[in-house]
Design an enzyme around this catalytic site. Structure first.
Site, PDB file in Angstrom:
ATOM      1  N   CYS A 115       2.447  -6.246   1.980  1.00 41.46           N
ATOM      2  CA  CYS A 115       2.514  -4.784   1.970  1.00 41.46           C
ATOM      3  C   CYS A 115       3.939  -4.323   1.681  1.00 41.46           C
ATOM      4  O   CYS A 115       4.398  -4.400   0.551  1.00 41.46           O
ATOM      5  CB  CYS A 115       1.957  -4.211   3.280  1.00 41.46           C
ATOM      6  SG  CYS A 115       1.547  -2.445   3.170  1.00 41.46           S
ATOM      7  N   HIS A 216      -3.100  -6.831   3.720  1.00 41.01           N
ATOM      8  CA  HIS A 216      -2.688  -7.506   4.952  1.00 41.01           C
ATOM      9  C   HIS A 216      -3.589  -8.707   5.234  1.00 41.01           C
ATOM     10  O   HIS A 216      -4.584  -8.591   5.952  1.00 41.01           O
ATOM     11  CB  HIS A 216      -2.728  -6.528   6.126  1.00 41.01           C
ATOM     12  CG  HIS A 216      -1.613  -5.550   6.135  1.00 41.01           C
ATOM     13  ND1 HIS A 216      -0.456  -5.738   6.860  1.00 41.01           N
ATOM     14  CD2 HIS A 216      -1.454  -4.384   5.468  1.00 41.01           C
ATOM     15  CE1 HIS A 216       0.360  -4.719   6.662  1.00 41.01           C
ATOM     16  NE2 HIS A 216      -0.218  -3.884   5.817  1.00 41.01           N
ATOM     17  N   GLU A 218      -3.081 -11.098   7.186  1.00 37.24           N
ATOM     18  CA  GLU A 218      -3.052 -11.458   8.606  1.00 37.24           C
ATOM     19  C   GLU A 218      -4.054 -10.662   9.428  1.00 37.24           C
ATOM     20  O   GLU A 218      -4.350 -11.022  10.580  1.00 37.24           O
ATOM     21  CB  GLU A 218      -1.629 -11.266   9.168  1.00 37.24           C
ATOM     22  CG  GLU A 218      -1.269  -9.874   9.614  1.00 37.24           C
ATOM     23  CD  GLU A 218      -1.041  -8.883   8.480  1.00 37.24           C
ATOM     24  OE1 GLU A 218      -0.880  -7.670   8.771  1.00 37.24           O
ATOM     25  OE2 GLU A 218      -1.027  -9.295   7.302  1.00 37.24           O
TER      26      GLU A 218
END
Length: 236
Positions: A115, A216, A218
């Site tokens: 990001c 993202h 994660e």
């Protein structure tokens, strides 16, 4: 057993509250970043903002680097005035992460930008950012609910490193209101959203792992990108 690679992950520098009484300046990071690195086989260490002159010493001790998400970059870094919807920059973090990236690229340390991290990679290479994406695409689908990740489709570019890791269009977790505008020198776009927004970029070349994604990873269970970083860090 091979040694687990040490992956540095950058952090926020902000005021935070925790426990019953604490309200202090803090270097912090959502736990999902470290957990994602750990699940992918790496050892995670947080890198709070520091003197940029120390970046080379830090990077020499790392096997890989994750540039985490966070606040908007200072638009002065790419020669623009702030948009009315741009967030307040954090100059200490900008300077620190640009120095870390510079040192990592110089030493060939694998990098994954997430990001804000992808946007920083673009600005580092001389590129620019769209400071408020809805102005360009006419909708809020990249950040429909502030403080919550939402999925949307991205289409990787065949023949790129990212295209090899993610060969099919896939849904990813999104939360951003800025994006790449002019691509930086030496970078190639490697995935797009359906509205044409650049969703990933990389530095092409054999043996080079420098990949940025606007989403993202994660925040979801797909470990392919982080495992690729860890594998590249192990080789490095």
């Amino acid at each position: 057993m091979p040694r687990q690679p040490l992956i540095g992950v950058t952090t926020y520098l902000t005021r935070a509250r925790w426990g019953a009484a604490w309200d202090l300046p803090a270097a912090l990071l959502p736990a999902s970043y470290a957990q994602h690195v750990q699940r992918a086989g790496g050892l995670a260490v947080q890198l709070p903002p520091d003197d940029p002159a120390a970046a080379g010493d830090i990077v020499r001790r790392l096997d890989g680097l994750v540039l985490a998400g966070g606040e908007d970059l200072d638009p002065g870094l790419y020669g623009e005035r702030p948009h009315a919807r741009a967030g307040a920059p954090v100059p200490e973090r900008d300077a620190w992460e640009l120095a870390l990236l510079d040192a990592a690229l110089e030493r060939g340390v694998p990098v994954l930008g997430i990001c804000r991290g992808m946007q920083l990679m673009n600005v580092h290479a001389g590129g620019t950012l769209c400071q408020h994406l809805p102005d360009e695409v006419g909708h809020e689908d990249h950040n429909p609910v502030v403080g919550s990740f939402t999925d949307h489709l991205v289409k990787p570019v065949p023949g790129t490193r990212l295209g090899g890791l993610l060969p099919e269009p896939c849904d990813v977790a999104t939360h951003h209101h800025q994006s790449v505008s002019r691509l930086g020198d030496g970078l190639v776009a490697t995935a797009y959203a359906e509205d044409g927004t650049v969703e990933a970029l990389e530095r092409p070349g054999d043996g080079v792992f420098a990949v940025g994604v606007q989403w993202h990873p994660e925040a979801r269970d797909d470990l392919r990108l982080t495992r690729a970083l860890v594998e590249a860090a192990t080789t490095h």
